[in-house]
Design a protein around this motif. Structure first.
Motif, PDB file in Angstrom:
ATOM      1  N   LYS A 144     -19.355  42.047 -57.985  1.00 48.35           N
ATOM      2  CA  LYS A 144     -18.600  42.398 -57.432  1.00 48.35           C
ATOM      3  C   LYS A 144     -17.460  41.561 -57.629  1.00 48.35           C
ATOM      4  O   LYS A 144     -15.828  41.169 -56.965  1.00 48.35           O
ATOM      5  CB  LYS A 144     -19.465  43.145 -56.588  1.00 48.35           C
ATOM      6  N   GLY A 145     -17.858  40.220 -56.915  1.00 50.91           N
ATOM      7  CA  GLY A 145     -17.111  38.476 -56.567  1.00 50.91           C
ATOM      8  C   GLY A 145     -15.624  38.723 -57.833  1.00 50.91           C
ATOM      9  O   GLY A 145     -14.829  38.422 -57.416  1.00 50.91           O
ATOM     10  N   THR A 146     -16.141  38.378 -59.062  1.00 51.69           N
ATOM     11  CA  THR A 146     -14.498  38.744 -59.916  1.00 51.69           C
ATOM     12  C   THR A 146     -13.687  39.886 -59.024  1.00 51.69           C
ATOM     13  O   THR A 146     -11.949  39.338 -59.281  1.00 51.69           O
ATOM     14  CB  THR A 146     -15.158  39.059 -60.817  1.00 51.69           C
ATOM     15  N   LEU A 147     -13.629  40.733 -59.218  1.00 51.13           N
ATOM     16  CA  LEU A 147     -13.103  41.705 -58.832  1.00 51.13           C
ATOM     17  C   LEU A 147     -11.969  41.971 -57.283  1.00 51.13           C
ATOM     18  O   LEU A 147     -10.843  41.568 -57.399  1.00 51.13           O
ATOM     19  CB  LEU A 147     -13.547  43.262 -58.797  1.00 51.13           C
ATOM     20  N   ASP A 148     -12.583  41.304 -56.702  1.00 48.72           N
ATOM     21  CA  ASP A 148     -12.668  40.440 -55.197  1.00 48.72           C
ATOM     22  C   ASP A 148     -11.812  39.785 -55.138  1.00 48.72           C
ATOM     23  O   ASP A 148     -10.650  39.762 -54.480  1.00 48.72           O
ATOM     24  CB  ASP A 148     -13.727  40.431 -54.759  1.00 48.72           C
TER      25      ASP A 148
END
Length: 197
Positions: A113-117
């Protein structure tokens, strides 16, 4: 310079963000031919220290590319993206709107999820609505800031596979595997052609 052109120029100069033709018309009034004014202003500023540019059907002034180095601060904040983030951004740019599951299917691995964030924090990716399929997955697309940051007028300006090969930006292993695959296909065709004869 006539008053209508000056009004368009002043509107763009004072704007905090790039403006569409419709946005400009709302400021300067219906009596001004905004498209003609923009064309004249773009010609007027061509080759000067600042230029009038269109990015994603929105207009704004920017420093001429060849002079940008003069205005860079010594302590420039660089944004180093992970390989996963770069791959995810490329997939979104080339396939938008695209869901998380589609991104994972193309990459062949799950994304955190951090990648998209990180990409949304950078202002380069935005949620683009939900797909009308079971589960209604959220889709993602690039933003106006993405186009501006990478100097693209629209997504059509993204480089194609031939451009990337010519620039040497494809992974040499991928190019070698692609060549190997082509050579094997040629050998298979030759072998099958020999058997049929």
């Amino acid at each position: 310079m006539e008053d209508g052109i000056r009004a368009v120029e002043a509107t763009l100069f004072a704007a905090e963000e790039p403006l569409s033709v419709e946005d400009i018309a709302a400021y300067v009034g219906a009596g001004v031919d905004v498209k003609t004014a923009l064309a004249e202003l773009a010609d007027h500023y061509a080759g000067r220290g600042i230029e009038l540019v269109e990015r994603g059907r929105r207009w704004h002034f920017q420093t001429a590319a060849d002079l940008a180095h003069i205005l860079r601060r010594e302590r420039e904040e660089s944004r180093k993206l992970s390989r996963a983030a770069v791959e995810t951004l490329a997939i979104i740019a080339y396939h938008e709107p695209v869901s998380r599951a589609e991104i994972e299917a193309i990459r062949g691995v799950q994304i955190s999820k951090g990648t998209l964030d990180v990409l949304m924090e950078a202002g380069w990716v935005r949620p683009a609505g939900r797909r009308e399929v079971p589960g209604r997955p959220l889709t993602f697309a690039t933003t106006q800031e993405f186009l501006t940051h990478f100097g693209l007028k629209s997504r059509r300006d993204l480089p194609g596979i031939d451009d990337l090969k010519a620039a040497g930006l494809l992974d040499p292993v991928d190019v070698a595997l692609e060549r190997l695959g082509l050579e094997r296909d040629d050998e298979v065709e030759l072998e099958s052609g020999g058997e049929d004869a």
